[in-house]
Design a protein around this motif. Structure first.
Motif, PDB file in Angstrom:
ATOM      1  N   ASN A 174       0.823  -1.205   0.000  1.00  0.00           N
ATOM      2  CA  ASN A 174       0.000   0.000   0.000  1.00  0.00           C
ATOM      3  C   ASN A 174       0.863   1.264   0.000  1.00  0.00           C
ATOM      4  O   ASN A 174       0.601   2.212   0.740  1.00  0.00           O
ATOM      5  CB  ASN A 174      -0.935  -0.007   1.221  1.00  0.00           C
ATOM      6  N   TYR A 176       5.058   2.750  -0.045  1.00  0.00           N
ATOM      7  CA  TYR A 176       6.030   2.882   1.040  1.00  0.00           C
ATOM      8  C   TYR A 176       7.258   3.627   0.534  1.00  0.00           C
ATOM      9  O   TYR A 176       7.434   3.854  -0.665  1.00  0.00           O
ATOM     10  CB  TYR A 176       6.444   1.501   1.574  1.00  0.00           C
ATOM     11  N   THR A 211      12.799   3.396  10.990  1.00  0.00           N
ATOM     12  CA  THR A 211      11.389   3.708  10.766  1.00  0.00           C
ATOM     13  C   THR A 211      11.228   5.223  10.811  1.00  0.00           C
ATOM     14  O   THR A 211      11.326   5.841  11.875  1.00  0.00           O
ATOM     15  CB  THR A 211      10.501   3.050  11.824  1.00  0.00           C
ATOM     16  N   TRP A 212      10.962   5.821   9.684  1.00  0.00           N
ATOM     17  CA  TRP A 212      10.832   7.271   9.598  1.00  0.00           C
ATOM     18  C   TRP A 212       9.388   7.740   9.737  1.00  0.00           C
ATOM     19  O   TRP A 212       9.111   8.834  10.208  1.00  0.00           O
ATOM     20  CB  TRP A 212      11.387   7.779   8.272  1.00  0.00           C
ATOM     21  N   SER A 213       8.451   6.893   9.266  1.00  0.00           N
ATOM     22  CA  SER A 213       7.033   7.253   9.324  1.00  0.00           C
ATOM     23  C   SER A 213       6.216   5.973   9.199  1.00  0.00           C
ATOM     24  O   SER A 213       6.775   4.867   9.131  1.00  0.00           O
ATOM     25  CB  SER A 213       6.672   8.221   8.189  1.00  0.00           C
ATOM     26  N   ARG A 214       4.896   6.105   9.152  1.00  0.00           N
ATOM     27  CA  ARG A 214       4.036   4.933   9.010  1.00  0.00           C
ATOM     28  C   ARG A 214       4.167   4.279   7.643  1.00  0.00           C
ATOM     29  O   ARG A 214       3.730   3.148   7.452  1.00  0.00           O
ATOM     30  CB  ARG A 214       2.577   5.330   9.245  1.00  0.00           C
ATOM     31  N   LYS A 215       4.782   4.984   6.696  1.00  0.00           N
ATOM     32  CA  LYS A 215       4.959   4.446   5.348  1.00  0.00           C
ATOM     33  C   LYS A 215       6.351   3.851   5.137  1.00  0.00           C
ATOM     34  O   LYS A 215       6.736   3.541   4.022  1.00  0.00           O
ATOM     35  CB  LYS A 215       4.720   5.541   4.303  1.00  0.00           C
ATOM     36  N   THR A 216       7.133   3.712   6.222  1.00  0.00           N
ATOM     37  CA  THR A 216       8.472   3.166   6.101  1.00  0.00           C
ATOM     38  C   THR A 216       8.574   1.846   6.863  1.00  0.00           C
ATOM     39  O   THR A 216       7.686   1.498   7.646  1.00  0.00           O
ATOM     40  CB  THR A 216       9.534   4.149   6.627  1.00  0.00           C
ATOM     41  N   TYR A 217       9.677   1.152   6.634  1.00  0.00           N
ATOM     42  CA  TYR A 217       9.908  -0.150   7.258  1.00  0.00           C
ATOM     43  C   TYR A 217      11.301  -0.165   7.883  1.00  0.00           C
ATOM     44  O   TYR A 217      12.236   0.440   7.355  1.00  0.00           O
ATOM     45  CB  TYR A 217       9.781  -1.274   6.232  1.00  0.00           C
ATOM     46  N   ARG A 218      11.409  -0.895   8.982  1.00  0.00           N
ATOM     47  CA  ARG A 218      12.676  -0.981   9.702  1.00  0.00           C
ATOM     48  C   ARG A 218      13.328  -2.329   9.413  1.00  0.00           C
ATOM     49  O   ARG A 218      12.762  -3.388   9.726  1.00  0.00           O
ATOM     50  CB  ARG A 218      12.434  -0.822  11.200  1.00  0.00           C
ATOM     51  N   HIS A 253      11.695  -6.207   8.874  1.00  0.00           N
ATOM     52  CA  HIS A 253      10.453  -6.146   8.116  1.00  0.00           C
ATOM     53  C   HIS A 253      10.758  -5.540   6.754  1.00  0.00           C
ATOM     54  O   HIS A 253      10.735  -4.320   6.582  1.00  0.00           O
ATOM     55  CB  HIS A 253       9.431  -5.304   8.878  1.00  0.00           C
TER      56      HIS A 253
END
Length: 361
Positions: A174, A176, A211-218, A253
């Motif tokens: 969705n 990223y 993780t920078w925001s809700r649209k990023t992954y760590r 992730h």
């Protein structure tokens, strides 16, 4: 399904038969018009411009030759692909500067993630992508460099229809973006960047993606690229046997377009890019390159890849083999810059036709 591309290589007969490049001080330009076709995009066209150059004011044998290229493709479906890259060696090889940027809106096939049965997941998706990869190295000792790397990848406007892609909902389905930095180390003894004939190359990077925001992954990503070149003289004075080992190990992730994938014009030619997509990949390939007649050359290669669930469980899945044959058309004799026409083959009936400039590695 393989893509079909065609460079208008008659330009080498009409223009380059008389001269290798357009002189402009230390720059040697190689322009190429492009015609492109694939079932997903239909007819496309564009252009590619490559440049070999020296950064020293006075030409010397110490500073390695630098290389840059840019291209643009546009299809009748109003899709586009623009990309540019550069690898520059400053005088005395004190610094190496590498940069790669691209912006695309092209459809592609989705074959699922972490599956040994990719055909069962086949779907068509499209999206916009902005990518940037920058690395800066400083010379520490002869042939040894250390530095820092940064990578940005943004996937937006994903359209996955109502098929397997939406059913799977892979990480990042969705939209990223990721931004990571890495300490970097390299050893560089190659005699030539676009057509190495002797020498050794190693590059190791360890990316950390916060993780920078809700649209990023760590996640974290370790990448290792080792290459060795041996000159031979079977058919010509530029024959070479080249080897490459690649490792791409990811933990955390990982979004689907940042996973380790197989296929494309550089790694494991013969597979559609992303036909196999796992967190971990180990790949090996060997290639013989020779010059046969005039500007025409030949390449033969074979290789294989492992896709373990964990970095140390190497044989979780079957080996993915590949092999192929390629034609080479030398457009710039001074720098040994080739147009590369390759046909590769993999397992499960996979095959791929590739047309690019410079060698795969």
């Amino acid at each position: 399904m393989s893509k079909l591309s065609l460079f208008l290589i008659f330009i080498c007969v009409s223009g380059y038969a008389q001269q290798d490049s357009i002189p402009m001080k230390h720059f040697r330009f190689t322009p190429l018009p492009v015609i492109y076709y694939s079932p997903e995009t239909r007819l496309g066209f564009g252009a590619l411009l490559a440049a070999n150059f020296e950064t020293s004011k006075a030409l010397d044998t110490t500073t390695k030759k630098s290389y840059a290229q840019t291209y643009f493709l546009y299809t009748i479906n109003k899709q586009y692909d623009w990309g540019t890259m550069m690898r520059m060696y400053t005088p005395g090889n004190k610094y190496i500067v590498y940069g790669k940027f691209n912006y695309t809106f092209f459809p592609e096939y989705y074959y699922g993630i972490e599956t040994e049965d990719p055909e069962s997941k086949k779907d068509t998706i499209q999206y916009n992508r902005i990518g940037a990869d920058v690395r800066l190295y400083k010379l520490l000792a002869k042939h040894f460099f250390a530095g820092i790397a940064g990578r940005y990848n943004r996937i937006t406007n994903i359209d996955g229809g109502q098929g397997h892609f939406i059913e799977d909902k892979p990480p990042g389905y969705n939209d990223y973006w990721v931004l990571g930095v890495a300490p970097a180390f390299t050893i560089e003894t190659r005699d030539n960047y676009v057509y190495p004939r002797k020498g050794f190359y190693l590059e190791a990077l360890y990316y950390i993606y916060p993780t920078w925001s809700r649209k990023t992954y760590r996640f974290q990503s370790f990448k290792l690229d080792i290459r060795q070149y041996y000159p031979v003289n079977l058919f010509s004075t530029i024959d070479v046997v080249a080897f490459q080992f690649l490792a791409n190990v990811n933990t955390g992730h990982v979004p689907f377009k940042d996973m380790a994938d197989i296929g494309g014009s550089y790694t494991m030619r013969g597979y559609y890019t992303g036909f196999y997509r796992y967190n971990n990949l180990y790949a090996f390939q060997a290639e013989f390159r020779t010059q046969l007649w005039w500007r025409l050359g030949l390449a033969l290669w074979a290789g294989g890849a492992l896709t373990p669930e964990k970095w140390y469980t190497f044989f979780d899945h079957t080996i993915k083999p590949n092999a192929g044959i390629g034609l080479r058309i030398m457009m710039n004799r001074k720098d040994r810059l080739n147009v590369r026409v390759d046909q590769g083959f993999g397992k499960k009936g996979q095959s791929g036709f590739y047309l690019d400039i410079a060698e795969a590695y």
